[in-house]
Design an enzyme around this catalytic site. Structure first.
Site, PDB file in Angstrom:
ATOM      1  N   ASP A  29     -33.652 -73.219  -3.549  1.00  0.00           N
ATOM      2  CA  ASP A  29     -34.251 -73.913  -2.402  1.00  0.00           C
ATOM      3  C   ASP A  29     -35.564 -73.243  -1.985  1.00  0.00           C
ATOM      4  O   ASP A  29     -36.508 -73.911  -1.560  1.00  0.00           O
ATOM      5  CB  ASP A  29     -33.277 -73.914  -1.213  1.00  0.00           C
ATOM      6  N   ASP A  88     -37.901 -77.077   2.107  1.00  0.00           N
ATOM      7  CA  ASP A  88     -36.935 -77.926   1.398  1.00  0.00           C
ATOM      8  C   ASP A  88     -35.735 -78.044   2.334  1.00  0.00           C
ATOM      9  O   ASP A  88     -34.864 -77.171   2.365  1.00  0.00           O
ATOM     10  CB  ASP A  88     -36.541 -77.254   0.078  1.00  0.00           C
ATOM     11  N   GLU A 119     -40.067 -81.612   1.571  1.00  0.00           N
ATOM     12  CA  GLU A 119     -39.497 -82.418   0.489  1.00  0.00           C
ATOM     13  C   GLU A 119     -38.867 -83.682   1.052  1.00  0.00           C
ATOM     14  O   GLU A 119     -38.148 -83.640   2.049  1.00  0.00           O
ATOM     15  CB  GLU A 119     -38.429 -81.623  -0.269  1.00  0.00           C
TER      16      GLU A 119
END
Lengths: 169, 169
Positions: free
Chosen positions: A142, A10, A69
């Site tokens: 995260d 992420d 992501e």
């Protein structure tokens, strides 16, 4: 079914979450956490830290895929450029090791693990705790998001393998 | 005054312009052109090509500084993220070689070489031809922009050196 190791990332300039899961008969979390370059460093040095940390994760766990992501909506051009720079580090680290990269929107990852694209981050954390049999919900968010990306990516690869069994998965 | 070599980079996923200038008693263009990764390659591979090309330029010319164009206004989040990824490659290549990075808005570079922040790209190209005594205006525009970034950066470094002569420039 052979073992599949997936590294979820992420990306972010301030905090880049990561999560590594081994998928075999069950799911085994191998590592998760986040990369936080010191905020007082020049931007270029911060990206170097992010790049080298991701490279080290790839070298340690030899993932078969990297799941990243992909945000599509952002406050302003500056946030988007900074996100792009952090994301670029993950893409480059994977490309330099010849590892396939898959991108998923946050809603896809939430859908894959909670069953709802609009799930909250804390719902993702609780589901990650359950699915991965962790003593606590993974922190920070995260890292939890990165773990959910790895699971989302595994679902995608498995469904592709079911459709194309000749590919050997 | 010792020689200063500056690498200008106008980052972009489709075309990344570069320009290398040696500054001594006069300005000498050492190289300019652009990096165009094949558009049919996966995005991660395209950034790998951009990163490695910039790394090769740094290794070939040993610049004392890298000047990068910083856009602040962009059409949408996707263009901004893509620009960020390309820009990240330049920042990382410089950071990994320990070279200082300076960022300039397009208007700053235009102001430095044409004298007007609102100058057109073709005016920048003509001015680059004159300043660098080239037989033709540098092509493509991205390479011309990269050369103007190098000059803009040189002005900045020189004015800093004038203000702080102890720094030895």
């Amino acid at each position: 079914m052979h073992q599949e190791i997936i590294l979820g990332i992420d990306p972010g300039t301030r905090i880049t979450g990561y999560g590594v899961i081994a998928f075999h008969a069950s799911m085994q979390p191998l590592d998760f956490g986040c990369i936080r370059p010191p905020p007082d460093l020049p931007l270029a040095m911060r990206y170097k830290i992010i790049f080298e940390a991701i490279e080290a994760l790839i070298d340690k766990f030899s993932p078969t895929a990297v799941a990243i992501e992909s945000q599509f909506v952002l406050k302003n051009a500056q946030s988007a450029i900074k996100l792009g720079m952090a994301k670029g580090m993950a893409l480059l680290a994977a490309a330099r090791r010849g590892i396939a990269v898959y991108e998923f929107a946050p809603t896809q990852a939430k859908l894959a693990v909670v069953g709802r694209g609009g799930a909250s981050k804390s719902q993702v954390q609780k589901m990650m705790q359950t699915l991965l049999q962790l003593p606590h919900p993974p922190e920070p968010e995260d890292a939890s998001d990165a773990l959910s990306l790895a699971i989302c990516c595994f679902h995608k690869l498995r469904s592709e393998a079911c459709l194309n069994p000749s590919k050997g998965r």
